[in-house]
Design a protein around this motif. Structure first.
Motif, PDB file in Angstrom:
ATOM      1  N   MET A   1       0.879  -1.203  -0.022  1.00  0.00           N
ATOM      2  CA  MET A   1      -0.200   0.039   0.025  1.00  0.00           C
ATOM      3  C   MET A   1       0.786   1.208  -0.291  1.00  0.00           C
ATOM      4  N   LEU A   2       0.375   2.036  -0.899  1.00  0.00           N
ATOM      5  CA  LEU A   2       0.825   3.671  -1.061  1.00  0.00           C
ATOM      6  C   LEU A   2       0.474   4.870   0.252  1.00  0.00           C
ATOM      7  N   ARG A   3       1.117   5.170   0.648  1.00  0.00           N
ATOM      8  CA  ARG A   3       0.522   6.155   1.798  1.00  0.00           C
ATOM      9  C   ARG A   3       0.689   7.450   1.671  1.00  0.00           C
ATOM     10  N   LEU A   4      -0.179   8.585   0.953  1.00  0.00           N
ATOM     11  CA  LEU A   4       0.646   9.518   0.248  1.00  0.00           C
ATOM     12  C   LEU A   4      -0.323  10.377   1.154  1.00  0.00           C
ATOM     13  N   SER A   5       0.638  11.045   1.195  1.00  0.00           N
ATOM     14  CA  SER A   5      -0.296  13.047   2.416  1.00  0.00           C
ATOM     15  C   SER A   5       0.194  13.891   1.353  1.00  0.00           C
ATOM     16  N   PHE A   6      -1.083  14.688   0.564  1.00  0.00           N
ATOM     17  CA  PHE A   6      -1.110  15.593  -0.354  1.00  0.00           C
ATOM     18  C   PHE A   6      -1.182  17.070   0.627  1.00  0.00           C
ATOM     19  N   ALA A   7      -0.467  18.115  -0.379  1.00  0.00           N
ATOM     20  CA  ALA A   7      -0.862  19.594   1.183  1.00  0.00           C
ATOM     21  C   ALA A   7      -2.444  20.100  -0.219  1.00  0.00           C
ATOM     22  N   THR A   8      -2.882  20.680   0.997  1.00  0.00           N
ATOM     23  CA  THR A   8      -3.791  21.864   1.345  1.00  0.00           C
ATOM     24  C   THR A   8      -3.729  22.989   0.102  1.00  0.00           C
ATOM     25  N   GLY A   9      -4.606  22.843  -0.974  1.00  0.00           N
ATOM     26  CA  GLY A   9      -4.459  23.795  -1.900  1.00  0.00           C
ATOM     27  C   GLY A   9      -3.819  22.708  -3.303  1.00  0.00           C
ATOM     28  N   THR A  10      -3.493  21.584  -2.620  1.00  0.00           N
ATOM     29  CA  THR A  10      -3.239  20.633  -4.272  1.00  0.00           C
ATOM     30  C   THR A  10      -4.461  19.681  -4.525  1.00  0.00           C
ATOM     31  N   GLU A  11      -4.739  19.602  -5.912  1.00  0.00           N
ATOM     32  CA  GLU A  11      -5.959  18.492  -5.999  1.00  0.00           C
ATOM     33  C   GLU A  11      -6.138  17.598  -6.865  1.00  0.00           C
TER      34      GLU A  11
ATOM     35  N   ASP B   1       4.623  14.736   7.432  1.00  0.00           N
ATOM     36  CA  ASP B   1       3.556  13.006   7.782  1.00  0.00           C
ATOM     37  C   ASP B   1       4.427  12.629   7.584  1.00  0.00           C
ATOM     38  N   VAL B   2       5.596  12.662   6.026  1.00  0.00           N
ATOM     39  CA  VAL B   2       7.168  11.706   5.913  1.00  0.00           C
ATOM     40  C   VAL B   2       7.756  11.772   6.758  1.00  0.00           C
ATOM     41  N   LEU B   3       7.958  12.554   8.084  1.00  0.00           N
ATOM     42  CA  LEU B   3       9.054  12.599   8.773  1.00  0.00           C
ATOM     43  C   LEU B   3       8.526  12.262   9.846  1.00  0.00           C
ATOM     44  N   ALA B   4       7.141  11.983  10.158  1.00  0.00           N
ATOM     45  CA  ALA B   4       6.773  11.394  11.336  1.00  0.00           C
ATOM     46  C   ALA B   4       6.291   9.778  10.942  1.00  0.00           C
ATOM     47  N   GLY B   5       6.834   9.246   9.547  1.00  0.00           N
ATOM     48  CA  GLY B   5       6.606   7.897   9.437  1.00  0.00           C
ATOM     49  C   GLY B   5       4.753   7.894   8.944  1.00  0.00           C
ATOM     50  N   SER B   6       3.631   8.915   9.091  1.00  0.00           N
ATOM     51  CA  SER B   6       2.545   8.238   8.656  1.00  0.00           C
ATOM     52  C   SER B   6       2.536   8.228   7.399  1.00  0.00           C
ATOM     53  N   ALA B   7       3.615   9.156   6.324  1.00  0.00           N
ATOM     54  CA  ALA B   7       2.771   8.378   5.454  1.00  0.00           C
ATOM     55  C   ALA B   7       4.384   8.185   4.248  1.00  0.00           C
ATOM     56  N   ASP B   8       4.258   7.922   3.248  1.00  0.00           N
ATOM     57  CA  ASP B   8       5.075   7.214   2.304  1.00  0.00           C
ATOM     58  C   ASP B   8       5.953   8.167   1.150  1.00  0.00           C
ATOM     59  N   LEU B   9       4.586   8.931   0.927  1.00  0.00           N
ATOM     60  CA  LEU B   9       5.020   9.748   0.001  1.00  0.00           C
ATOM     61  C   LEU B   9       4.420  11.005   0.199  1.00  0.00           C
ATOM     62  N   ALA B  10       4.900  12.334  -0.025  1.00  0.00           N
ATOM     63  CA  ALA B  10       4.036  13.984  -0.003  1.00  0.00           C
ATOM     64  C   ALA B  10       4.335  14.523  -1.172  1.00  0.00           C
ATOM     65  N   LEU B  11       3.291  14.853  -1.184  1.00  0.00           N
ATOM     66  CA  LEU B  11       2.609  15.691  -2.658  1.00  0.00           C
ATOM     67  C   LEU B  11       2.888  17.275  -2.015  1.00  0.00           C
TER      68      LEU B  11
ATOM     69  N   ILE C   1       4.907  23.089  -5.999  1.00  0.00           N
ATOM     70  CA  ILE C   1       4.456  21.728  -4.897  1.00  0.00           C
ATOM     71  C   ILE C   1       5.766  20.221  -6.656  1.00  0.00           C
ATOM     72  N   ALA C   2       6.299  19.698  -5.308  1.00  0.00           N
ATOM     73  CA  ALA C   2       6.769  18.166  -5.609  1.00  0.00           C
ATOM     74  C   ALA C   2       6.511  17.174  -4.890  1.00  0.00           C
ATOM     75  N   LEU C   3       7.184  16.007  -4.999  1.00  0.00           N
ATOM     76  CA  LEU C   3       6.738  14.605  -3.900  1.00  0.00           C
ATOM     77  C   LEU C   3       7.840  15.141  -3.654  1.00  0.00           C
ATOM     78  N   VAL C   4       7.898  14.263  -2.508  1.00  0.00           N
ATOM     79  CA  VAL C   4       9.032  14.520  -1.799  1.00  0.00           C
ATOM     80  C   VAL C   4       9.099  12.680  -1.024  1.00  0.00           C
ATOM     81  N   TRP C   5       9.958  11.728  -0.614  1.00  0.00           N
ATOM     82  CA  TRP C   5      10.042  10.676  -0.229  1.00  0.00           C
ATOM     83  C   TRP C   5      11.056  10.225  -0.193  1.00  0.00           C
ATOM     84  N   ARG C   6      11.545   9.662   1.356  1.00  0.00           N
ATOM     85  CA  ARG C   6      12.824   9.252   1.970  1.00  0.00           C
ATOM     86  C   ARG C   6      13.316   7.904   0.677  1.00  0.00           C
ATOM     87  N   LYS C   7      15.241   8.250   0.449  1.00  0.00           N
ATOM     88  CA  LYS C   7      15.407   7.022  -0.570  1.00  0.00           C
ATOM     89  C   LYS C   7      15.403   6.063  -0.189  1.00  0.00           C
ATOM     90  N   GLU C   8      15.650   5.484   1.162  1.00  0.00           N
ATOM     91  CA  GLU C   8      15.107   4.582   1.941  1.00  0.00           C
ATOM     92  C   GLU C   8      14.293   3.554   1.261  1.00  0.00           C
TER      93      GLU C   8
END
Length: 238
Positions: A1-11, A38-48, A162-169
């Motif tokens: 499963m992919l857990r994705l957090s997206f910034a308010t204002g993006t659609e 959310d990515v830093l906290a570990g609750s999401a794998d990918l951030a928009l 706006i960018a997609l950001v995720w940990r390399k690991e």
């Protein structure tokens, strides 16, 4: 499963739909004022995420980042304001005397909750708000009108993108498939898990089509010969 957090204002709804259609991965999404947190906290794998043009110090060399699009600055005014009625791009000189309830700071870091609070004041017919225009479009209520804002020659508004950001690991197929879709890849070109024919399978299918075409030609040829033979025999009997 992919857990994705997206910034308010993006659609990103269209990307979510395509991701579910083009892949078999499960997707869980959440709207957040600070998607990267959310990515830093570990609750999401990918951030928009919304990122200042100067960069976010939290995004270091342990992260991957793919820039998607820039956000233009905007201005929110009360719906009864003369500028709202004109509906055109606003020049900073036109609002020089207005009360500014919120403005993008020089760092480019946007406080989304502060923008919400400031827009409530604008809705009460007091002052203006300067923030990324896509964010203003999403947060503005009926009493507020978001407009485009031109840059002041001497002091342009800080920019965000706006960018997609995720940990390399955490990198892998599940994340890369979404990155591909966000960058415009289609089912035929994206790294989805849709089964594709191998080169050998394609070659065999091509041979089968050719064989079928040849058989069809031979069948037609035999029928034509039989017709000709019968016609010649009738001519001899006469």
């Amino acid at each position: 499963m992919l857990r994705l957090s997206f910034a308010t204002g993006t659609e990103p709804g269209k990307w979510f739909t395509r991701y579910r259609e083009y892949t078999s991965h499960e997707l869980a999404t959440a709207d957040a004022d600070d998607a990267l947190a959310d990515v830093l906290a570990g609750s999401a794998d990918l951030a928009l995420a919304r990122v200042p043009e100067a960069g976010d110090p939290r995004i270091d060399d342990t992260f991957h980042m793919v820039r998607l699009y820039d956000e233009a600055p905007g201005i929110a005014v009360p719906k009864d304001h003369i500028l709202a009625e004109m509906g055109e791009t606003v020049n900073p000189a036109d609002v020089a005397d207005e009360i500014v309830n919120y403005r993008i700071p020089d760092t480019g870091v946007v406080d989304v909750q502060a923008v919400r609070d400031a827009l409530q004041i604008v809705a009460a017919n007091v002052g203006i708000v300067v923030a990324p225009r896509p964010l203003l479009k999403v947060l503005s209520k009926r009493q507020v009108v978001p407009l485009a804002l031109a840059d002041a020659p001497s002091a342009p508004s800080p920019r965000t993108f706006i960018a997609l950001v995720w940990r390399k690991e955490d990198d892998g197929e599940v994340i890369q498939d979404f990155v591909g879709i966000a960058r415009g890849r289609t089912p035929n070109s994206s790294r989805t898990d849709t089964k594709k024919k191998s080169a050998r399978a394609k070659s065999l299918a091509k041979q089968a089509r050719r064989t079928g075409a040849v058989k069809g030609k031979k069948s037609v040829s035999k029928q034509t010969l039989l017709k000709r033979k019968k016609g010649s025999q009738r001519g001899k009997r006469r």
